[in-house]
Design a protein around this motif. Structure first.
Motif, PDB file in Angstrom:
ATOM      1  N   GLU A 141       0.828  -1.206   0.000  1.00 48.79           N
ATOM      2  CA  GLU A 141       0.000   0.000   0.000  1.00 48.79           C
ATOM      3  C   GLU A 141       0.860   1.253   0.000  1.00 48.79           C
ATOM      4  O   GLU A 141       0.580   2.221  -0.717  1.00 48.79           O
ATOM      5  N   GLU A 142       1.912   1.248   0.828  1.00 47.50           N
ATOM      6  CA  GLU A 142       2.793   2.413   0.861  1.00 47.50           C
ATOM      7  C   GLU A 142       3.497   2.596  -0.485  1.00 47.50           C
ATOM      8  O   GLU A 142       3.687   3.723  -0.954  1.00 47.50           O
ATOM      9  N   LEU A 143       3.880   1.485  -1.125  1.00 50.44           N
ATOM     10  CA  LEU A 143       4.540   1.580  -2.418  1.00 50.44           C
ATOM     11  C   LEU A 143       3.594   2.196  -3.450  1.00 50.44           C
ATOM     12  O   LEU A 143       4.011   3.042  -4.262  1.00 50.44           O
ATOM     13  N   LYS A 144       2.299   1.817  -3.398  1.00 49.99           N
ATOM     14  CA  LYS A 144       1.330   2.412  -4.309  1.00 49.99           C
ATOM     15  C   LYS A 144       1.197   3.909  -4.051  1.00 49.99           C
ATOM     16  O   LYS A 144       1.092   4.711  -4.986  1.00 49.99           O
ATOM     17  N   GLN A 145       1.221   4.314  -2.768  1.00 50.78           N
ATOM     18  CA  GLN A 145       1.123   5.735  -2.435  1.00 50.78           C
ATOM     19  C   GLN A 145       2.329   6.503  -2.974  1.00 50.78           C
ATOM     20  O   GLN A 145       2.189   7.591  -3.538  1.00 50.78           O
ATOM     21  N   TYR A 146       3.528   5.914  -2.799  1.00 54.45           N
ATOM     22  CA  TYR A 146       4.731   6.573  -3.308  1.00 54.45           C
ATOM     23  C   TYR A 146       4.659   6.733  -4.833  1.00 54.45           C
ATOM     24  O   TYR A 146       4.996   7.783  -5.387  1.00 54.45           O
ATOM     25  N   VAL A 147       4.204   5.672  -5.513  1.00 55.66           N
ATOM     26  CA  VAL A 147       4.099   5.740  -6.969  1.00 55.66           C
ATOM     27  C   VAL A 147       3.080   6.796  -7.379  1.00 55.66           C
ATOM     28  O   VAL A 147       3.300   7.553  -8.339  1.00 55.66           O
ATOM     29  N   GLN A 148       1.965   6.896  -6.643  1.00 49.65           N
ATOM     30  CA  GLN A 148       0.946   7.887  -6.958  1.00 49.65           C
ATOM     31  C   GLN A 148       1.479   9.299  -6.751  1.00 49.65           C
ATOM     32  O   GLN A 148       1.215  10.204  -7.550  1.00 49.65           O
ATOM     33  N   ILE A 149       2.282   9.490  -5.691  1.00 52.18           N
ATOM     34  CA  ILE A 149       2.874  10.814  -5.430  1.00 52.18           C
ATOM     35  C   ILE A 149       3.815  11.200  -6.580  1.00 52.18           C
ATOM     36  O   ILE A 149       3.813  12.340  -7.065  1.00 52.18           O
ATOM     37  N   ILE A 150       4.623  10.217  -7.026  1.00 52.85           N
ATOM     38  CA  ILE A 150       5.548  10.501  -8.135  1.00 52.85           C
ATOM     39  C   ILE A 150       4.783  10.823  -9.405  1.00 52.85           C
ATOM     40  O   ILE A 150       5.122  11.755 -10.149  1.00 52.85           O
ATOM     41  N   GLN A 151       3.694  10.074  -9.671  1.00 53.69           N
ATOM     42  CA  GLN A 151       2.883  10.343 -10.856  1.00 53.69           C
ATOM     43  C   GLN A 151       2.271  11.736 -10.805  1.00 53.69           C
ATOM     44  O   GLN A 151       2.266  12.464 -11.812  1.00 53.69           O
ATOM     45  N   ASP A 152       1.755  12.113  -9.622  1.00 52.25           N
ATOM     46  CA  ASP A 152       1.160  13.446  -9.492  1.00 52.25           C
ATOM     47  C   ASP A 152       2.208  14.531  -9.712  1.00 52.25           C
ATOM     48  O   ASP A 152       1.932  15.556 -10.360  1.00 52.25           O
ATOM     49  N   GLY A 153       3.420  14.320  -9.173  1.00 59.38           N
ATOM     50  CA  GLY A 153       4.469  15.320  -9.348  1.00 59.38           C
ATOM     51  C   GLY A 153       4.866  15.471 -10.816  1.00 59.38           C
ATOM     52  O   GLY A 153       5.040  16.585 -11.320  1.00 59.38           O
ATOM     53  N   ILE A 154       4.998  14.342 -11.508  1.00 60.02           N
ATOM     54  CA  ILE A 154       5.372  14.400 -12.929  1.00 60.02           C
ATOM     55  C   ILE A 154       4.271  15.063 -13.742  1.00 60.02           C
ATOM     56  O   ILE A 154       4.519  15.879 -14.635  1.00 60.02           O
ATOM     57  N   LYS A 155       3.006  14.736 -13.426  1.00 54.76           N
ATOM     58  CA  LYS A 155       1.888  15.329 -14.143  1.00 54.76           C
ATOM     59  C   LYS A 155       1.845  16.834 -13.926  1.00 54.76           C
ATOM     60  O   LYS A 155       1.609  17.617 -14.857  1.00 54.76           O
ATOM     61  N   GLY A 156       2.082  17.282 -12.682  1.00 52.56           N
ATOM     62  CA  GLY A 156       2.105  18.713 -12.418  1.00 52.56           C
ATOM     63  C   GLY A 156       3.208  19.422 -13.175  1.00 52.56           C
ATOM     64  O   GLY A 156       3.021  20.528 -13.697  1.00 52.56           O
ATOM     65  N   ALA A 157       4.392  18.775 -13.218  1.00 54.48           N
ATOM     66  CA  ALA A 157       5.498  19.393 -13.944  1.00 54.48           C
ATOM     67  C   ALA A 157       5.180  19.503 -15.429  1.00 54.48           C
ATOM     68  O   ALA A 157       5.458  20.522 -16.079  1.00 54.48           O
ATOM     69  N   LEU A 158       4.571  18.464 -15.999  1.00 51.15           N
ATOM     70  CA  LEU A 158       4.200  18.506 -17.411  1.00 51.15           C
ATOM     71  C   LEU A 158       3.132  19.562 -17.688  1.00 51.15           C
ATOM     72  O   LEU A 158       3.178  20.272 -18.710  1.00 51.15           O
ATOM     73  N   ASP A 159       2.146  19.689 -16.751  1.00 48.79           N
ATOM     74  CA  ASP A 159       1.118  20.707 -16.927  1.00 48.79           C
ATOM     75  C   ASP A 159       1.719  22.110 -16.877  1.00 48.79           C
ATOM     76  O   ASP A 159       1.353  22.994 -17.677  1.00 48.79           O
ATOM     77  N   SER A 160       2.662  22.324 -15.943  1.00 47.56           N
ATOM     78  CA  SER A 160       3.316  23.631 -15.853  1.00 47.56           C
ATOM     79  C   SER A 160       4.111  23.934 -17.112  1.00 47.56           C
ATOM     80  O   SER A 160       4.102  25.062 -17.623  1.00 47.56           O
ATOM     81  N   LEU A 161       4.785  22.915 -17.627  1.00 46.82           N
ATOM     82  CA  LEU A 161       5.558  23.111 -18.853  1.00 46.82           C
ATOM     83  C   LEU A 161       4.646  23.424 -20.026  1.00 46.82           C
ATOM     84  O   LEU A 161       4.925  24.323 -20.834  1.00 46.82           O
ATOM     85  N   ASN A 162       3.526  22.713 -20.129  1.00 49.08           N
ATOM     86  CA  ASN A 162       2.568  22.963 -21.202  1.00 49.08           C
ATOM     87  C   ASN A 162       1.970  24.361 -21.095  1.00 49.08           C
ATOM     88  O   ASN A 162       1.790  25.070 -22.096  1.00 49.08           O
TER      89      ASN A 162
END
Length: 342
Positions: A141-162
């Motif tokens: 469960e914690e590993l899924k949370q960490y992966v979700q946090i990383i996905q959210d961070g990458i998505k935010g960075a891509l949205d900011s870049l766009n």
């Protein structure tokens, strides 16, 4: 009790403690009973004997033996588990990295309680498995949370870049690079369209050229035998010509060598004659030999030369003595006159 018996008992106790210590260091406590279970792995991942076997982080045994099975590429690992441990059917024995240093251990994963269908007897085979370092040390469960946090961070960075590319400063380096890339793609598309039009307009000529090439290839293929025959004849003629020239040259060389041989024979004979003549001269034979070897002939010739010289001088100084029809008295008269003058 004698001292010898005490020493013997002490030695036995020391040996027993040494054996127990060695076994304990390897992970086996000989004072407790244990059961053996087996696992067949495709790859043992460098697992070693005495590695720990754990359940939920609790040490319940150790790896007793690791060996490659004969006639098979599988690795048989023997697990020595505690005697009081009950192992249910469907248990997985997963190899995992027990730390950053790469130390490997075996983790037993029991099936859920509601899915268990009895217990395994000692000597049974467990289901093999392997997990990575993160999977072994971080809960699912914690590993899924960490992966979700990383996905959210990458998505935010891509949205900011766009957002920056869409509504940002048009003179920024990224926007200028994108514009240059867009212009380059447009130029490439234009060049491709021009090439397509050129090919379309020249398709008739290209087809005619290809047709001519095909006809030429067919003609060459049909005349292949004739061309081969011509090449063979030319090759044979060239060989015959070279052979004729070589024979003619060798004949001329032979004639030249024969003439040179005759000349050398004549020169040899001439040199032999000269050598014989010089031998005769040295031996005093012939006029030249006598002249060179006989001093009296030389002296005679020398005296003759002197007398001839004296006669010539006398003729020049007193020619009247040699005028014909002169009387003896007149000659004596002139001689006296000459003697007075001197």
């Amino acid at each position: 009790m004698s001292n010898e018996v005490k020493i013997a008992l002490l030695a036995v106790v020391a040996i027993a403690l040494s054996i127990w210590g060695i076994k304990f260091i390897k992970g086996k406590n000989i004072l407790t009973r244990s059961n053996l279970y087996y696992v067949e792995y495709e790859d043992a991942l460098s697992i070693q004997t005495s590695s720990s076997v754990v359940i939920q982080g609790v040490n319940v045994g150790f790896v007793a033996d690791v060996k490659l099975q004969k006639g098979s590429e599988k690795v048989l690992v023997t697990l020595d588990l505690n005697k009081d441990l009950e192992v249910p059917k469907g248990t997985r024995a997963e190899i995992f990295a027990n730390g950053f240093m790469g130390t490997k251990s075996v983790r037993l994963q029991f099936p859920p309680v509601e899915e268990r269908q009895g217990m395994l007897e000692p000597g049974s085979y467990l289901i093999p498995g392997a997990v990575g370092f993160l999977g072994a040390n971080i809960p699912q469960e914690e590993l899924k949370q960490y992966v979700q946090i990383i996905q959210d961070g990458i998505k935010g960075a891509l949205d900011s870049l766009n957002e920056g590319l869409s509504h940002g400063d048009p003179n920024s380096p990224i926007n200028r690079s994108l514009k240059n890339l867009e212009l380059t793609l447009a130029n490439l598309q234009s060049a491709t369209s021009s090439a397509d039009r050129l090919l379309a307009s020249s398709s008739g000529e290209i087809k005619g050229t290809l047709k001519s090439l095909n006809e030429l290839s067919a003609s060459l293929a049909s005349s292949k035998a004739k061309i081969g025959s011509i090449i063979n004849n030319a090759d044979k003629f060239s060989g015959q010509l070279n052979e004729m020239d070589l024979k003619k040259t060798m004949t001329e060389v032979d004639q030249t060598l024969a003439g040179l041989k005759v000349t050398l024979n004549k020169a040899d004979k001439a040199l032999g004659s000269v050598e014989g003549m010089m031998t005769d001269v040295k031996a005093g034979k012939g006029s030249l030999g006598k002249l060179l070897s006989n001093d009296s002939l030389y002296n005679s010739i020398d005296r003759l030369s002197a007398n001839a010289d004296s006669l010539t001088k006398d003729i020049k100084s007193r020619p009247y003595r040699y005028i014909p029809l002169k009387g003896r008295k007149r000659v004596l008269k002139y001689d006296k006159l000459d003697a007075k003058k001197q």
